[in-house]
Design a protein around this motif. Structure first.
Motif, PDB file in Angstrom:
ATOM      1  N   GLU A  50       0.827  -1.188   0.106  1.00 20.90           N
ATOM      2  CA  GLU A  50      -0.162  -0.020  -0.176  1.00 20.90           C
ATOM      3  C   GLU A  50       0.653   1.233  -0.006  1.00 20.90           C
ATOM      4  N   TYR A  51       1.933   1.316   0.925  1.00 27.71           N
ATOM      5  CA  TYR A  51       2.777   2.427   1.039  1.00 27.71           C
ATOM      6  C   TYR A  51       3.501   2.764  -0.513  1.00 27.71           C
ATOM      7  N   ALA A  52       4.094   1.507  -0.945  1.00 30.38           N
ATOM      8  CA  ALA A  52       4.772   1.589  -2.281  1.00 30.38           C
ATOM      9  C   ALA A  52       3.880   2.284  -3.161  1.00 30.38           C
ATOM     10  N   ILE A  53       2.577   1.850  -3.310  1.00 32.31           N
ATOM     11  CA  ILE A  53       1.681   2.305  -4.399  1.00 32.31           C
ATOM     12  C   ILE A  53       1.528   3.809  -4.186  1.00 32.31           C
ATOM     13  N   ASP A  54       0.889   3.958  -2.929  1.00 27.30           N
ATOM     14  CA  ASP A  54       0.338   5.595  -2.618  1.00 27.30           C
ATOM     15  C   ASP A  54       1.617   6.310  -2.612  1.00 27.30           C
ATOM     16  N   ASP A  55       2.546   6.078  -1.842  1.00 30.35           N
ATOM     17  CA  ASP A  55       3.923   7.075  -1.786  1.00 30.35           C
ATOM     18  C   ASP A  55       4.827   7.131  -2.764  1.00 30.35           C
ATOM     19  N   SER A  56       5.057   5.944  -3.497  1.00 30.02           N
ATOM     20  CA  SER A  56       6.112   5.949  -4.350  1.00 30.02           C
ATOM     21  C   SER A  56       5.733   6.133  -5.824  1.00 30.02           C
TER      22      SER A  56
END
Length: 588
Positions: A50-56
């Protein structure tokens, strides 16, 4: 077992199992730690995604993207390592626990009364000692810890879902109770099915074991076709029991998959609409939820599968503990150590029944002086062999006393009493081992030199030496490689080498060839010389040489005396027996 039939988990039974876990409690708590760690690592991957998609990815931040990918790789490696340790040590714990229970069970079986074995199926006891033990090992190797791991994973995953998005979590919550209810129904029916399966496995083992043991009888009486039909019926019941479990599995798992697919579809539909409408659901959140749902639903399906294993183990444990809880032991409260008996034996008004209210011995009394050879004769079922069983305390007498050297045999420890009495039975049992091992029974105090010397003393050394490998000749199961006479000679040597104070020969010269009979007769003369001996025999030579003959009929002693004295009794039982049976044997 019926009291816990519908319980999800029998805590009382597990408490008994936990006693055997105590020596391995470090491994047990280590496995608990692994379970917690694995649950956390499993739930971390979707969150990192989730973080990889939304933040990166959305923000096109390559540096952060590589950071999240690295974290996911580390989590995957750690998960693999701890998963390996978890699986190995869960099975290790199960096998060690079963090793300890099996040893205790076998030790328990060794001390059972003969009456227990008279009324028990050997096949069932083998099932308890072998197959059921493996099912208990599966409780830990494939059942309990796997269920705990899956449950904890579900709790952690659902906690992450609630933290991430409450509305999407509510969609999952709406479907989850339906799957839980279906799982509970499945578990209930699978428990009953597995109880039926274990029962049929025991029946199958018992049937096969008995028929293989008695194969000669089946073939002699042309029972092959009848036993074949019986086996087909038992095998059919066994198949039906297993097919019930297959049917329940076939019905449950597609339904579980359907619930999971529908839930993913609803989340994708609702989350997709929110993304299009630029609401509070991001692409990363939607992807993480799609990853979370199988992690929530799949463990529930796996729990149902592992529950099958757990229930089979619990059913097996119940059966094993039932044997362990059986109290069928001869009272070994004696404190005196029997050693070097003079050999005076006294039966005082002894009464005994194998079956309640059906007396086999009806108050018999007799005395055997030290060094005497006493023969006991009578028709089949008169109670002759029962006397031997009672002298060795294989059974408890109903009334009366049995004394050796004026001391009640109950005052002696069982082991020391039996070590002073050697028995040569008509039906000789030999283990699938060498002649030497069958003679010494691996007793450390009996050397090979002792055996050879004893064999020469009673005239069987030449016979043994003529066999391939001599004393190291393997007689195979039940001594099938030897004739009945040869087995008797081995049995005589086994008794003689122990140097007993009292010797018992139970029809030891019946059903053997004339050559073996002569060897046995010579061996009998040698080993009974100067030793208190009780001989149950049909052979004229053995009976005539006895110092005293006890004549039994229907559980009572009807006559006592020497051969010549008994022949003088007009219309005496022994005289009639002698004329009808012994004279015929002499003529033959």
């Amino acid at each position: 077992m019926s009291e816990t039939k519908d319980k999800f988990f029998d805590f009382k039974l597990f408490k008994r199992l936990f006693v055997y876990i105590k020596p391995y409690k470090f491994i047990f708590f280590s496995l608990t730690f692994f379970v917690i760690l694995l649950a956390g690592l499993s739930a971390a991957t979707p969150k990192l995604t989730e973080y990889a998609i939304d933040d990166s990815i959305v923000n096109k931040n390559e540096k952060d993207f590589l950071f999240y990918i690295t974290l996911m790789l580390v989590a995957l490696v750690l998960q693999t390592i701890f998963q390996l340790l978890f699986i190995y040590y869960a099975s290790w714990l199960g096998q060690n626990l079963v090793k300890d229970i099996r040893i205790k069970l076998f030790d328990h079986l060794l001390s059972f009364k003969m009456k227990y074995y008279d009324n028990s199926s050997v096949g069932v006891l083998i099932t308890r000692s072998v197959a059921d033990m493996e099912r208990i090992a599966d409780i830990f190797g494939q059942g309990l810890f796997m269920i705990i791991r899956d449950l904890l994973t579900m709790v952690v995953v659902f906690g992450f879902m609630l933290y991430t998005n409450l509305k999407l979590s509510l969609i999952v919550v709406l479907m989850l109770p339906l799957l839980i209810y279906a799982t509970r129904i499945f578990q209930k029916y699978m428990k009953r099915a597995f109880e039926e399966v274990r029962s049929e496995v025991s029946n199958l083992n018992s049937f096969v074991q008995e028929r293989l043991t008695g194969m000669k009888i089946l073939q002699l009486f042309s029972r092959e076709a009848i036993e074949y039909e019986k086996f087909k019926a038992i095998n059919q019941r066994h198949k039906k029991g297993w097919l019930k479990t297959v049917w329940y599995n076939s019905f449950f798992f597609p339904i579980a998959e359907l619930f999971g697919s529908v839930t993913i579809g609803l989340v994708a539909w609702y989350g997709g609409l929110n993304i299009v409408a630029s609401s509070n659901v991001s692409q990363g959140v939607l992807i993480s939820f799609i990853m979370y749902i199988p992690m929530l639903f799949r463990p529930l399906r796996q729990i149902a599968d592992k529950f099958n294993t757990l229930q089979m183990g619990m059913v097996a444990a119940t059966r094993v503990f039932k044997v362990l809880d059986t109290t069928s032991h001869i009272d070994d409260a004696g404190t005196q150590i029997a050693q070097d008996f003079k050999g005076n034996i006294a039966f005082n008004n002894v009464k005994f029944s194998y079956v309640q209210d059906e007396e086999v011995l009806k108050g018999i009394s007799f005395n055997v002086k030290a060094g005497e050879t006493v023969a006991i004769v009578g028709a089949t079922g008169a109670g002759k062999s029962t006397i031997i069983n009672l002298l060795n305390r294989f059974y408890e007498i109903k009334d009366g006393d049995i004394l050796v050297d004026d001391i009640n045999i109950k005052s002696f420890t069982l082991q020391s009493l039996r070590s002073q009495i050697a028995v040569v039975l008509q039906d000789v049992f030999l283990f699938a081992d060498t002649i030497m091992s069958n003679i010494t029974l691996d007793h450390p105090e009996v050397s090979e030199a002792d055996v050879i010397t004893a064999a020469k003393d009673i005239g069987v050394h030449e016979f043994i030496s003529s066999l391939p490998n001599g004393y190291n000749y393997n007689v195979k199961e039940r001594g099938v490689m030897l004739s009945s006479g040869q087995r008797q000679l081995i049995s005589f040597l086994r008794a003689y080498v122990t140097n007993p104070s009292i010797l018992v020969l139970d029809e030891a010269t019946s059903s053997v060839d004339s050559y073996s009979e002569q060897l046995i007769q010579n061996a009998t003369d040698k080993i009974t010389k100067g030793r208190t001996s009780i001989v149950i025999a049909h052979r004229l030579a053995t009976v005539k040489k006895a110092d005293k003959i006890i004549v039994m009929d229907a559980g009572k002693i009807v006559e006592q005396g020497t051969h010549d004295e008994l022949l003088k009794i007009e219309n005496g039982y022994y005289k009639n027996l002698y004329e009808v049976q012994f004279l015929q044997e002499k003529v033959a």
